[in-house]
Design a protein around this motif. Structure first.
Motif, PDB file in Angstrom:
ATOM      1  N   PRO A   1       0.235  15.518  59.580  1.00  0.00           N
ATOM      2  CA  PRO A   1       0.734  16.446  58.559  1.00  0.00           C
ATOM      3  C   PRO A   1       0.496  17.916  58.906  1.00  0.00           C
ATOM      4  CG  PRO A   1      -1.220  15.263  57.771  1.00  0.00           C
ATOM      5  CD  PRO A   1      -0.805  14.611  59.045  1.00  0.00           C
ATOM      6  N   GLU A   2      -0.563  18.194  59.687  1.00  0.00           N
ATOM      7  CA  GLU A   2      -0.836  19.588  60.068  1.00  0.00           C
ATOM      8  C   GLU A   2       0.257  20.124  60.981  1.00  0.00           C
ATOM      9  OE1 GLU A   2      -3.133  21.766  59.040  1.00  0.00           O
ATOM     10  OE2 GLU A   2      -3.658  20.224  57.562  1.00  0.00           O
ATOM     11  N   LEU A   3       0.707  19.299  61.928  1.00  0.00           N
ATOM     12  CA  LEU A   3       1.776  19.728  62.840  1.00  0.00           C
ATOM     13  C   LEU A   3       3.089  19.926  62.081  1.00  0.00           C
ATOM     14  CD1 LEU A   3       1.113  17.550  66.024  1.00  0.00           C
ATOM     15  CD2 LEU A   3       0.543  19.956  65.643  1.00  0.00           C
ATOM     16  N   VAL A   4       3.362  19.039  61.130  1.00  0.00           N
ATOM     17  CA  VAL A   4       4.580  19.173  60.323  1.00  0.00           C
ATOM     18  C   VAL A   4       4.519  20.454  59.497  1.00  0.00           C
ATOM     19  CG1 VAL A   4       5.935  18.160  58.447  1.00  0.00           C
ATOM     20  CG2 VAL A   4       5.000  16.684  60.253  1.00  0.00           C
ATOM     21  N   ARG A   5       3.345  20.705  58.910  1.00  0.00           N
ATOM     22  CA  ARG A   5       3.187  21.925  58.090  1.00  0.00           C
ATOM     23  C   ARG A   5       3.368  23.181  58.945  1.00  0.00           C
ATOM     24  NH1 ARG A   5      -1.546  20.951  56.352  1.00  0.00           N
ATOM     25  NH2 ARG A   5      -0.841  19.642  54.633  1.00  0.00           N
ATOM     26  N   ARG A   6       2.825  23.157  60.166  1.00  0.00           N
ATOM     27  CA  ARG A   6       2.986  24.315  61.054  1.00  0.00           C
ATOM     28  C   ARG A   6       4.460  24.574  61.350  1.00  0.00           C
ATOM     29  NH1 ARG A   6       1.987  24.906  67.495  1.00  0.00           N
ATOM     30  NH2 ARG A   6       3.490  23.216  67.395  1.00  0.00           N
ATOM     31  N   ALA A   7       5.214  23.500  61.589  1.00  0.00           N
ATOM     32  CA  ALA A   7       6.633  23.647  61.895  1.00  0.00           C
ATOM     33  C   ALA A   7       7.405  24.192  60.696  1.00  0.00           C
ATOM     34  CB  ALA A   7       7.222  22.303  62.346  1.00  0.00           C
ATOM     35  N   THR A   8       7.153  23.643  59.508  1.00  0.00           N
ATOM     36  CA  THR A   8       7.908  24.083  58.328  1.00  0.00           C
ATOM     37  C   THR A   8       7.500  25.481  57.883  1.00  0.00           C
ATOM     38  OG1 THR A   8       6.325  22.910  56.909  1.00  0.00           O
ATOM     39  CG2 THR A   8       8.359  21.743  57.503  1.00  0.00           C
ATOM     40  N   ASP A   9       6.244  25.867  58.145  1.00  0.00           N
ATOM     41  CA  ASP A   9       5.781  27.196  57.746  1.00  0.00           C
ATOM     42  C   ASP A   9       6.314  28.294  58.665  1.00  0.00           C
ATOM     43  OD1 ASP A   9       4.416  26.127  55.648  1.00  0.00           O
ATOM     44  OD2 ASP A   9       2.409  26.300  56.544  1.00  0.00           O
ATOM     45  N   THR A  10       6.498  27.973  59.947  1.00  0.00           N
ATOM     46  CA  THR A  10       6.875  29.012  60.918  1.00  0.00           C
ATOM     47  C   THR A  10       8.347  28.969  61.304  1.00  0.00           C
ATOM     48  OG1 THR A  10       6.194  27.559  62.746  1.00  0.00           O
ATOM     49  CG2 THR A  10       4.557  29.111  61.900  1.00  0.00           C
ATOM     50  N   LEU A  11       9.034  27.867  61.022  1.00  0.00           N
ATOM     51  CA  LEU A  11      10.432  27.721  61.440  1.00  0.00           C
ATOM     52  C   LEU A  11      11.300  27.361  60.246  1.00  0.00           C
ATOM     53  CD1 LEU A  11       9.846  25.498  64.615  1.00  0.00           C
ATOM     54  CD2 LEU A  11      10.113  27.991  64.574  1.00  0.00           C
ATOM     55  N   ASP A  12      12.584  27.604  60.373  1.00  0.00           N
ATOM     56  CA  ASP A  12      13.542  27.232  59.332  1.00  0.00           C
ATOM     57  C   ASP A  12      13.969  25.784  59.547  1.00  0.00           C
ATOM     58  OD1 ASP A  12      15.370  27.179  57.292  1.00  0.00           O
ATOM     59  OD2 ASP A  12      16.905  28.343  58.365  1.00  0.00           O
ATOM     60  N   VAL A  13      13.032  24.858  59.319  1.00  0.00           N
ATOM     61  CA  VAL A  13      13.291  23.430  59.522  1.00  0.00           C
ATOM     62  C   VAL A  13      12.737  22.646  58.336  1.00  0.00           C
ATOM     63  CG1 VAL A  13      13.162  23.660  62.036  1.00  0.00           C
ATOM     64  CG2 VAL A  13      11.114  23.007  60.748  1.00  0.00           C
ATOM     65  N   GLN A  14      13.223  21.415  58.190  1.00  0.00           N
ATOM     66  CA  GLN A  14      12.647  20.486  57.230  1.00  0.00           C
ATOM     67  C   GLN A  14      11.599  19.634  57.938  1.00  0.00           C
ATOM     68  OE1 GLN A  14      15.752  18.574  54.629  1.00  0.00           O
ATOM     69  NE2 GLN A  14      17.123  19.573  56.096  1.00  0.00           N
ATOM     70  N   GLY A  15      10.632  19.133  57.193  1.00  0.00           N
ATOM     71  CA  GLY A  15       9.586  18.334  57.806  1.00  0.00           C
ATOM     72  C   GLY A  15       9.351  17.034  57.066  1.00  0.00           C
ATOM     73  N   ILE A  16       9.136  15.961  57.842  1.00  0.00           N
ATOM     74  CA  ILE A  16       8.817  14.649  57.289  1.00  0.00           C
ATOM     75  C   ILE A  16       7.556  14.143  57.977  1.00  0.00           C
ATOM     76  CG2 ILE A  16       9.576  12.254  57.019  1.00  0.00           C
ATOM     77  CD1 ILE A  16      11.260  14.108  55.375  1.00  0.00           C
ATOM     78  N   THR A  17       6.564  13.726  57.193  1.00  0.00           N
ATOM     79  CA  THR A  17       5.338  13.170  57.761  1.00  0.00           C
ATOM     80  C   THR A  17       5.438  11.648  57.782  1.00  0.00           C
ATOM     81  OG1 THR A  17       4.027  15.013  56.913  1.00  0.00           O
ATOM     82  CG2 THR A  17       2.836  13.027  57.545  1.00  0.00           C
ATOM     83  N   GLY A  18       5.256  11.072  58.962  1.00  0.00           N
ATOM     84  CA  GLY A  18       5.335   9.620  59.098  1.00  0.00           C
ATOM     85  C   GLY A  18       5.602   9.241  60.540  1.00  0.00           C
ATOM     86  N   PHE A  19       5.654   7.934  60.807  1.00  0.00           N
ATOM     87  CA  PHE A  19       5.889   7.438  62.158  1.00  0.00           C
ATOM     88  C   PHE A  19       7.384   7.447  62.459  1.00  0.00           C
ATOM     89  CE2 PHE A  19       1.668   5.862  61.278  1.00  0.00           C
ATOM     90  CZ  PHE A  19       1.015   6.079  62.495  1.00  0.00           C
ATOM     91  N   ALA A  20       7.766   8.105  63.543  1.00  0.00           N
ATOM     92  CA  ALA A  20       9.178   8.324  63.856  1.00  0.00           C
ATOM     93  C   ALA A  20       9.947   7.030  64.109  1.00  0.00           C
ATOM     94  CB  ALA A  20       9.297   9.241  65.083  1.00  0.00           C
TER      95      ALA A  20
END
Length: 458
Positions: free
Chosen positions: A33-52
């Motif tokens: 979840p930390e990596l997802v949060r970093r991506a959504t906080d710094t980039l204009d992307v959506q984030g999903i936490t879970g196994f791909a």
């Protein structure tokens, strides 16, 4: 374009940054979840936490109407299963997977990735990409960066200008007049951390980092003009005998010109594996930071040292120790971009960024139009794009001076038929030509528009 990126580590984050910056619909998936949060906080992307690889997670990420999925998690198996689920359940048309294990990459098993087996359209191997980058560094030791284009006929060289460079304070248009037969063009200049595509009136100054597109037959002359001497690399020491070090050593053994290579590996089982796989290369078991072991490897007679372990700090220290012991050329593998500014103070000649090489490989398969290759420069500051000109492209049949390129774009090389030519303002770009374009990142979308009319993946 709607893209799902699985894995929010360094490579996944960088790809998301590229694509989101070009107004694509990007969703990032990671079980951290930390990596997802970093991506959504710094980039204009959506984030999903879970196994791909879980179908319900991909469904939440929008897999039903996705155009592409890029599986770049840390697990080869997760990446492979993710592509299988993306194909079988959601019929995503384009699937890219990053695979590290050499067993998955052996040529005799290439049928594994057929659509009716394991449906992966593009397999990216970071270790192979990094090994190729290391070999290119050795081929042009005086350059801090290098990449090949147009089937190896054109080289992109990164050159740091010193105060003894004979063409300092000379306008670029004057260089063209002075060296009229030289097939080389300065396409980029980095000055005080600012990277630009230069105009004909720009001059070169001490401390500039320049990027030059040059014909492979003119590399030595180009380096000499900018004050650099090319030295032969006959004796090479590799510190690190893992996947990257082994791939480099095997490539050196396969070269027609004889190169004496030695490998130093700390892990005994890894050293034994390397020794069994290599024929002429000497493998030493021990610590590459050991002065005694470096002396045993005859460091004083080595032409170059490549530090390619999986630890950045070890690579930096090994390169520093090798240089202190008398080796004239040191190259370090560095994953962390914040360590790159330490290269000059530590007197390390060149570095290899695995993230940058992997990102470049993936971008090659994302770009629209007949894109054959993409190389990312610096921290995603610019791209060098090799592409074939389509009949539907707005630039087809147009002289270069009349093409509406943005200020941050230059054509560095052009191939007509089987002949590579140095482009000038009067050179007409025709359908079927293959061009090499330097573009500042913010101008890449406009370059893509000029290369195509409708979406057409190569």
């Amino acid at each position: 374009m709607k893209v799902i990126i699985c894995g929010a580590g360094q490579v996944g984050w960088q790809i998301a940054r590229h694509l989101a910056g070009e107004n694509n619909d990007v969703t990032v998936v990671d079980n951290n979840p930390e990596l997802v949060r970093r991506a959504t906080d710094t980039l204009d992307v959506q984030g999903i936490t879970g196994f791909a690889s879980y179908p319900d997670i991909l469904e939440r990420a929008g897999a039903r109407d996705a155009d592409m999925i890029i599986a770049a998690t840390f697990s080869d198996e997760v990446n492979m299963v993710t592509c299988q689920v993306a194909h079988s359940v959601f019929a995503i048309p384009r699937k890219i997977a990053r695979l590290r294990s050499q067993s998955y990459l052996t040529a005799i098993y290439s049928d594994l990735y057929r659509r009716d087996h394991m449906p992966i359209d593009v397999v990216i191997s970071p270790e192979k990409e990094v090994a190729q980058a290391a070999l290119q560094r050795l081929a042009a030791p005086a350059a801090f960066d290098t990449e090949s284009f147009l089937d190896d006929e054109v080289q992109l060289l990164g050159i740091l200008l010193d105060d003894d460079c004979p063409v300092l304070n000379t306008p670029l248009r004057q260089l063209t007049d002075l060296f009229s037969t030289l097939r080389a063009i300065v396409v980029g200049i980095r000055r005080k951390d600012n990277l630009i595509a230069p105009s004909a009136g720009d001059q070169l100054f001490d401390g500039d980092q320049i990027y030059v597109c040059t014909h492979r037959d003119d590399v030595a002359r180009t380096m000499e003009i900018f004050g650099k001497q090319q030295a032969k690399q006959d004796r090479v020491i590799l510190i690190g005998g893992g996947n990257v070090g082994l791939a480099v050593a095997q490539s050196l053994e396969a070269q027609t010109t004889r190169v004496r290579a030695k490998v130093i590996e700390k892990n005994r089982s890894v050293a034994e594996t390397a020794a069994n796989a290599l024929e002429r290369t000497i493998v030493l078991h021990g610590d590459g930071l050991s002065a005694e072991l470096l002396a045993e490897a005859n460091i004083t007679r080595a032409d170059a040292v490549l530090a390619v372990t999986d630890d950045d700090k070890t690579n930096l220290l090994a390169a520093v120790r090798a240089k202190a012991a008398g080796c004239p050329m040191t190259i370090a593998l560095v994953n962390d971009p914040t360590l790159v500014p330490l290269m000059a103070p530590l007197d390390i000649d060149a570095y290899i960024n695995p993230r940058s090489t992997t990102v470049s490989s993936i971008l090659r398969h994302i770009r629209h139009g007949r894109v054959r290759q993409v190389y990312a420069i610096g921290d995603a500051e610019a791209e060098v794009i090799e592409a074939q000109v389509l009949s539907t492209s707005p630039i087809a049949g147009t002289a270069i001076r009349d093409i509406g390129f943005p200020e941050g774009v230059l054509i560095g090389a052009l191939r007509k038929g089987d002949k590579v030519v140095r482009p000038t303002g009067s050179t007409r770009v025709e359908e079927g030509d293959v061009i090499v374009i330097f573009a500042i990142s913010e101008d890449v979308p406009e370059v893509e528009r000029l290369l195509q009319v409708s979406i057409d993946f190569f």
